[in-house]
Design a protein around this motif. Sequence first.
Motif, PDB file in Angstrom:
ATOM      1  N   THR A  60      11.764  50.054  30.870  1.00 24.65           N
ATOM      2  CA  THR A  60      12.641  49.041  31.448  1.00 24.65           C
ATOM      3  C   THR A  60      14.098  49.355  31.145  1.00 24.65           C
ATOM      4  OG1 THR A  60      10.947  47.346  31.335  1.00 24.65           O
ATOM      5  CG2 THR A  60      13.210  46.580  31.457  1.00 24.65           C
ATOM      6  N   ASP A  84      11.983  48.043  36.157  1.00 18.96           N
ATOM      7  CA  ASP A  84      10.839  48.634  35.467  1.00 18.96           C
ATOM      8  C   ASP A  84      10.416  49.896  36.208  1.00 18.96           C
ATOM      9  OD1 ASP A  84       8.428  49.305  34.223  1.00 18.96           O
ATOM     10  OD2 ASP A  84       7.828  47.209  33.996  1.00 18.96           O
ATOM     11  N   LYS A  93       8.973  45.416  48.169  1.00 25.35           N
ATOM     12  CA  LYS A  93       9.533  45.347  46.821  1.00 25.35           C
ATOM     13  C   LYS A  93      11.008  45.724  46.884  1.00 25.35           C
ATOM     14  CE  LYS A  93       5.800  44.619  44.321  1.00 25.35           C
ATOM     15  NZ  LYS A  93       5.603  43.506  43.461  1.00 25.35           N
ATOM     16  N   THR A 142      12.563  43.680  38.719  1.00 25.06           N
ATOM     17  CA  THR A 142      11.649  42.602  38.345  1.00 25.06           C
ATOM     18  C   THR A 142      12.360  41.266  38.151  1.00 25.06           C
ATOM     19  OG1 THR A 142      11.823  43.161  35.997  1.00 25.06           O
ATOM     20  CG2 THR A 142      10.017  44.183  37.255  1.00 25.06           C
ATOM     21  N   ASN A 143      13.642  41.314  37.774  1.00 20.34           N
ATOM     22  CA  ASN A 143      14.403  40.092  37.537  1.00 20.34           C
ATOM     23  C   ASN A 143      15.882  40.363  37.787  1.00 20.34           C
ATOM     24  OD1 ASN A 143      12.473  38.063  36.108  1.00 20.34           O
ATOM     25  ND2 ASN A 143      12.098  40.003  35.074  1.00 20.34           N
TER      26      ASN A 143
END
Length: 148
Positions: A60, A84, A93, A142-143
């Motif tokens: 990450t 990630d 995605k 992811t965030n």
Amino acid sequence: MFLPKSSPLTIFNPEEADHEGALFFDTGISAGYPAPTEDFSHQHQHLSLDTELVRNRETTFYARVSGQSMIGAGLDDNDLLVIDRSLEPSNNKIAVCFLDGEFTVKRLKVDKDEMWLKPENPDYPIIKITSDNKFLIWGIVTNVIKKV
């Protein structure tokens, strides 16, 4: 890790926090009508954002967004992305990609043997990936961490 000298992306490795984390009040904060006040003095615990946002510490990274091409996905200039590298890229995605010598963040569109990088701002063109491109999917977002 190789990064081009002109990269608009600044990449950071997550560091292990040497404390318990910030105080966390697990009571829910109303975003509608104000909720009755409660005694918060006994309803807190500690929260580490590393624990909440990082699933795979070794793979990450954090990077800061530069530009406006993903504003429709909620990624604004100077937001901090959590990326990630161990996650499999797939259709729809949001990915950080290395394209022709530069990093970019875009939504992946995959159809059979074709791939596009789709911005979330109509002012930017969709990029079709071809064999002429030097292309690598570097990681999956992811965030996002925002300043208010």
